[in-house]
Design an enzyme around this catalytic site. Structure first.
Site, PDB file in Angstrom:
ATOM      1  N   LYS A  79     -12.548  -0.829   3.871  1.00 49.14           N
ATOM      2  CA  LYS A  79     -11.984  -0.012   2.786  1.00 49.14           C
ATOM      3  C   LYS A  79     -13.008   0.050   1.646  1.00 49.14           C
ATOM      4  O   LYS A  79     -14.036   0.713   1.786  1.00 49.14           O
ATOM      5  CB  LYS A  79     -10.621  -0.569   2.363  1.00 49.14           C
ATOM      6  N   HIS A  94      -6.322  -3.958   0.197  1.00 46.43           N
ATOM      7  CA  HIS A  94      -6.319  -2.847  -0.757  1.00 46.43           C
ATOM      8  C   HIS A  94      -6.745  -3.287  -2.156  1.00 46.43           C
ATOM      9  O   HIS A  94      -6.366  -2.654  -3.146  1.00 46.43           O
ATOM     10  CB  HIS A  94      -4.936  -2.183  -0.814  1.00 46.43           C
ATOM     11  N   SER A 101       0.800  -1.225   0.000  1.00 42.69           N
ATOM     12  CA  SER A 101       0.000   0.000   0.000  1.00 42.69           C
ATOM     13  C   SER A 101       0.833   1.275   0.000  1.00 42.69           C
ATOM     14  O   SER A 101       0.333   2.332  -0.364  1.00 42.69           O
ATOM     15  CB  SER A 101      -0.948  -0.009   1.197  1.00 42.69           C
TER      16      SER A 101
END
Ligand SMILES: *Cc1c(COP(=O)(O)O)cnc(C)c1O
Length: 400
Positions: A247, A216, A188
């Site tokens: 997320k 992610h 990330s």
């Protein structure tokens, strides 16, 4: 409270500040989104947001909010119990079945956060006869989870396949019974994808298993948002996927492990963050379920995200900045010295663009950067505004 102890803590805080590492937090006075209202002295400011993990823009999606509100009416506010006593609802099971189906795994188990999923996944599955091989840039929660396991630990330099092979050989030479390779799907800080096909080929050659933390990626990368295993064509080979609902999938909270049935079943018996912690609040579980449903069908949002990512990358490069290559919506603008990243972040802030600067020790010395993250919540005009702000601030600071 002992004065000596508080003085000791203040001295530590002073050291953090003197090293330029003191983190301050800005407060939002409204929902997460492409535009945010930031609490400021004497009122609020509207800012363009380039640093949330809100990749598909679902954090304030009306259907997600409606699903959460309806669940609150139907199922109440909280669970007030760990799951094995009386702490799960049909909702929680539905969420597990849905994420497992989405990722093509037998089943899934939901935790309060992916930090807990990673904290709880290793210790029950692997004993002292076994080996865990971990990428050096893996997320803190994997590092902590691996520390809690009794298995032998091996680390390989980030994405270095020769180093991974050396570790696999070493684990075999040390007599490991079972070996698990653990990697982030997307690194990330840099925004690039793990070399999953190579990792899986090495795993095949040495008889190892593969765990991917896809926080992610789940929801926005790969076909239908099935993440980096799908993106790189190894969806069937990756044994264990951990991920988050905090997320892309609505950005509420919650984490999961998706895997073969005996893995999930044993985690339900033995994973400590699951056994000894409260279940997700009903509105959070229902919102995540709705977000997953929307994400699975959101080819339009994924296409927009891709288009923004290409547009922003090309735009800042044309303005004279250097970016880290990659195919994800994480686009680090590389600046070198920490001061330059700090100054540029401040100049962008003045221009109404909210970004996060990262420097040593979060990233290596000399590789300070501003990490930007694109979102389907932004419009193409927003992206152009952000590019213009970078160009203007960069010129003002004589960076470009
Ligand atoms: C965000 C993140 C986590 C933690 O997820 P939470 O659900 O917020 O606890 C774990 N691993 C990776 C790679 C992440 O990016």
């Amino acid at each position: 409270m002992s004065d000596a102890f508080l003085r000791h803590l203040r001295a530590t805080l002073d050291e953090i500040e003197a090293a330029g590492l003191y983190k301050t937090e800005r407060l939002l006075a409204g929902p997460q989104g492409g535009h945010i209202r930031v609490a400021a002295q004497g009122g609020e400011r509207d800012m363009l947001n380039l640093c949330a993990n809100n990749y598909l823009g679902l954090a304030d999606h009306p259907a997600v909010i409606a699903a959460a509100a309806a669940a609150m009416d139907e199922f109440g506010f909280g669970m007030a119990s760990v799951r094995f006593i009386c702490g799960a609802q049909t909702l929680h099971r539905e969420l597990e079945r849905a994420i497992a189906r989405h990722l093509g795994k037998d089943d899934a188990i939901v935790f309060a956060a992916c930090f807990d999923a990673n904290g709880g996944v290793f210790e029950p599955l692997l004993g002292e006869e076994d080996a865990i091989i971990s990428d050096s840039l893996n997320h803190a929660s994997i590092i902590d989870g691996v520390r809690l396991a009794r298995a032998k630990r091996y680390r390989f330099a980030n994405s270095d396949m020769n180093a991974l092979e050396d570790a696999l050989k070493q684990a075999a030479a040390d007599g490991a019974r079972f070996t698990l390779i653990a990697t982030d799907g997307v690194f990330s800080m840099d925004g690039y994808v793990a070399k999953l096909p190579e990792i899986c080929a090495l795993a095949d050659r040495y008889g190892a298993m593969v765990l991917v933390d896809d926080c992610h990626a789940t929801g926005h990368l790969g076909e239908k948002g099935r993440g980096t295993p799908a993106l790189t064509g190894v969806g069937d080979r990756v044994d264990i996927v951990t991920g988050t609902f905090g997320k892309t999938l609505g950005g509420g909270m919650g984490g999961f492990v998706a895997a073969a049935q005996p893995i999930v079943d044993l985690l339900r018996q033995r994973a400590r963050p699951y056994l000894f912690s409260n279940s997700l609040a009903p509105p959070v579980a229902a919102g995540a379920l709705k977000a997953l449903e929307i994400a699975a069908a959101a080819d339009d949002r994924r296409a927009l995200l891709q288009s923004h990512s290409r547009r922003f990358r090309a735009g800042v490069e044309a303005a004279g900045f250097r970016t880290q290559p990659g195919v994800t919506p994480i686009i680090p603008v590389m600046l070198g010295e920490a001061k330059m990243a700090q100054d540029l972040a401040a100049a962008l802030d003045q221009r109404g663009v909210y970004v996060a600067g990262f420097f040593f020790p979060v990233v290596p010395k000399g590789q300070a950067r501003i990490r930007t993250q694109m979102s389907a919540a932004l419009t193409a005009d927003d992206v152009d505004l952000a590019i213009a702000a970078f160009a203007d601030a960069g010129r003002a600071l004589r960076i470009v």
